[in-house]
Design an enzyme around this catalytic site. Structure first.
Site, PDB file in Angstrom:
ATOM      1  N   ASP A  11       0.895  -1.173   0.000  1.00  0.00           N
ATOM      2  CA  ASP A  11       0.000   0.000   0.000  1.00  0.00           C
ATOM      3  C   ASP A  11       0.929   1.217   0.000  1.00  0.00           C
ATOM      4  OD1 ASP A  11      -2.162   1.685   0.319  1.00  0.00           O
ATOM      5  OD2 ASP A  11      -2.357   1.342   2.472  1.00  0.00           O
TER       6      ASP A  11
ATOM      7  N   CYS B  90      -3.901   5.009  -3.169  1.00  0.00           N
ATOM      8  CA  CYS B  90      -5.148   5.785  -3.072  1.00  0.00           C
ATOM      9  C   CYS B  90      -5.026   6.949  -4.055  1.00  0.00           C
ATOM     10  CB  CYS B  90      -5.454   6.236  -1.646  1.00  0.00           C
ATOM     11  SG  CYS B  90      -4.174   7.199  -0.867  1.00  0.00           S
TER      12      CYS B  90
HETATM   13  C1  LIG Z   1      -0.212   4.798   2.144  1.00  0.00           C
HETATM   14  S1  LIG Z   1       0.706   4.730   3.602  1.00  0.00           S
HETATM   15  C2  LIG Z   1       0.197   3.198   4.296  1.00  0.00           C
HETATM   16  C3  LIG Z   1      -1.175   3.207   4.897  1.00  0.00           C
HETATM   17  C4  LIG Z   1      -1.495   1.908   5.621  1.00  0.00           C
HETATM   18  N1  LIG Z   1      -1.228   0.738   4.813  1.00  0.00           N
HETATM   19  C5  LIG Z   1      -2.945   1.832   6.102  1.00  0.00           C
HETATM   20  O1  LIG Z   1      -3.775   1.160   5.499  1.00  0.00           O
HETATM   21  O2  LIG Z   1      -3.226   2.459   7.129  1.00  0.00           O
HETATM   22  C6  LIG Z   1       2.312   4.350   2.996  1.00  0.00           C
HETATM   23  C7  LIG Z   1       3.328   3.955   4.056  1.00  0.00           C
HETATM   24  O3  LIG Z   1       4.511   3.551   3.357  1.00  0.00           O
HETATM   25  C8  LIG Z   1       5.622   3.818   4.177  1.00  0.00           C
HETATM   26  N2  LIG Z   1       6.838   3.794   3.328  1.00  0.00           N
HETATM   27  C9  LIG Z   1       7.389   4.788   2.608  1.00  0.00           C
HETATM   28  N3  LIG Z   1       8.478   4.358   1.952  1.00  0.00           N
HETATM   29  C10 LIG Z   1       8.634   3.049   2.263  1.00  0.00           C
HETATM   30  C11 LIG Z   1       9.588   2.048   1.916  1.00  0.00           C
HETATM   31  N4  LIG Z   1      10.608   2.316   1.095  1.00  0.00           N
HETATM   32  N5  LIG Z   1       9.430   0.819   2.435  1.00  0.00           N
HETATM   33  C12 LIG Z   1       8.399   0.537   3.278  1.00  0.00           C
HETATM   34  N6  LIG Z   1       7.471   1.453   3.652  1.00  0.00           N
HETATM   35  C13 LIG Z   1       7.578   2.690   3.146  1.00  0.00           C
HETATM   36  C14 LIG Z   1       5.282   5.155   4.791  1.00  0.00           C
HETATM   37  O4  LIG Z   1       6.013   5.362   5.983  1.00  0.00           O
HETATM   38  C15 LIG Z   1       3.767   5.048   5.009  1.00  0.00           C
HETATM   39  O5  LIG Z   1       3.468   4.665   6.321  1.00  0.00           O
END
Ligand SMILES: C[S@@+](CC[C@H](N)C(=O)[O-])C[C@H]1O[C@@H](n2cnc3c(N)ncnc32)[C@H](O)[C@@H]1O
Length: 392
Positions: free
Chosen positions: A292, A345
């Site tokens: 996500d 999203c």
């Molecule tokens: C769209 S949000 C996730 C929302 C969550 N899945 C939910 O349903 O509540 C994207 C997330 O990806 C994380 N993120 C950003 N870069 C990333 C990476 N390289 N590897 C893993 N996570 C990452 C961010 O910290 C953020 O929390």
């Protein structure tokens, strides 16, 4: 506070937000510095502010700013003009009220001469992207983005049926009804602000989750016994929905582990177990990996409206590069025969279908099983979900 004092507060807050401060932070700081404001005042001011940020371009135009950066006062004048209120009854100059209107401000501006981006409260450079992704529905979808989003709940089938959850909510004066996007989704029609104190919420029978977000989880082939990794877990909305859906072992990971701090209490309320893990603790392979990914959020801008004005072409490029990098990172951990679920999203092709085309070209062992774009026309936030099977 009087209604006009609330307006003055909203004007002050919008000036702060227009200077670049995050809207949530500005509201929190304002509440700390103005302790006399009660909860109803804070809610009314918050509604003014978020409605104004959502409709910033059209309200600025109606407030006389044209295409220039507006003042908070111009935005609120535009907001009130859009709602047909008699401005002179509010801009009285009396104690705590905004100063009376000048002749120039009283000059009735309309949106007749405004461009499409102003009328639809959308940055001009993004209009072609919306058109490409949404075709004839683009204007209707952008118009929905000018409205407040409803509150949705996900019924936790481990704890309650839909009917039982509706009854429990009713006992706390919250009215909710099923929503077509997911068989677990309820849309709250009355009492949304009381959800966090309701028994149904406190006992884990319901969780707050957008119906579009629930629908993307329903699109994934989740089955008992799977080892599931939620690679970008954040606060755990998707991880929780996965854990409640089937008897699966869910591991949550995020590059920023502090974002996962709410997962344990949320999982405990829901009666499920979710393991959080750092990158070094991940298994070599999972049956289902959910990505996500961070994205523009263009499907959920009515909930987070400041983001639509903050997005730049450079930031969008950075995001698409990060999405591709995340997909590359997780592909080797998908078990043979397993699934990678890619979720955004966003409504933009560059973050959705084009991202998938690039991924499959780089990783021919994966084939697209299904993909779906959910748009706000379906009544909730916009999401994209693609199920990629490792057939290698
Ligand atoms: C769209 S949000 C996730 C929302 C969550 N899945 C939910 O349903 O509540 C994207 C997330 O990806 C994380 N993120 C950003 N870069 C990333 C990476 N390289 N590897 C893993 N996570 C990452 C961010 O910290 C953020 O929390």
């Amino acid at each position: 506070m009087t209604p006009t004092a609330r307006l003055s507060a909203a004007i002050e807050l919008l000036d702060t937000i227009l200077s670049g401060v995050n809207a949530e932070r500005a509201l929190t700081n304002w509440a700390r510095g103005n302790r006399y404001a009660g909860s109803k005042d804070r809610r009314a001011i918050r509604d003014y502010v978020f409605d104004a940020v959502r409709c910033l371009r059209s309200y600025a135009w109606l407030g006389g700013a044209g295409e220039a950066t507006p003042t908070g006062r111009q935005v609120i004048i535009g907001a009130l003009r859009a709602s047909g209120v008699d401005l002179d009854t509010l801009f009285t100059g009396e104690r705590f009220s905004p100063e009376p209107l000048t002749d120039a401000e009283r000059d009735g501006v309309t949106l007749d001469a405004a461009g499409r981006g102003v009328r639809l409260d959308t940055p001009d450079w993004l209009l072609p992207k919306f058109d490409a992704a949404l075709g004839a529905d683009a204007d209707a979808i952008l118009a929905i983005g000018r409205e407040r989003s409803p509150v949705f709940l996900r019924v936790n089938r481990r704890k309650a049926t839909l009917g039982h959850a509706i009854e429990m909510l009713a006992e706390d004066n919250i009215a909710a009804q099923p929503h077509a996007l997911s068989d677990c989704a309820l849309i709250v029609t009355e009492g949304a602000r009381m959800v966090a104190r309701a028994q149904a919420y406190l006992t884990g029978a319901v969780e707050v989750q957008d119906a579009g977000s629930q629908a993307v989880i329903n699109a994934l082939p989740v089955q008992d016994g799977q080892r599931v990794l939620d690679y970008c877990a954040g606060g755990g909305g998707k991880a929780l929905a996965l854990a409640c859906k089937a008897d699966v072992a869910v591991t949550a990971h995020d590059i920023d582990p502090t974002r996962m701090q709410d997962i344990a209490p949320r999982a405990s309320r829901a009666g499920v177990t979710i393991t959080t893990a750092r990158a070094a603790q991940l298994e070599d392979s999972y049956d289902l990996i959910v990505a996500d990914v961070p994205c523009s959020g263009s499907g959920s801008w009515s909930r987070a409206p400041q983001a639509k004005w903050a997005l730049t072409p450079e930031r969008l490029t950075e995001l698409t590069e990060l999405q591709a990098q995340i997909l590359n990172e997780i592909a080797p951990r998908v078990a043979k025969g397993g699934v990678l679920g890619y979720i955004t999203c966003s409504l933009f092709d560059v973050e959705n279908s084009e991202q998938i085309t690039g991924f499959v070209a780089r990783h021919p062992a994966f084939t697209v099983e299904t993909s779906r774009l959910i748009t706000p026309i379906e009544g909730a936030d916009g999401f994209f979900v693609c199920v990629l099977r490792h057939t290698g």
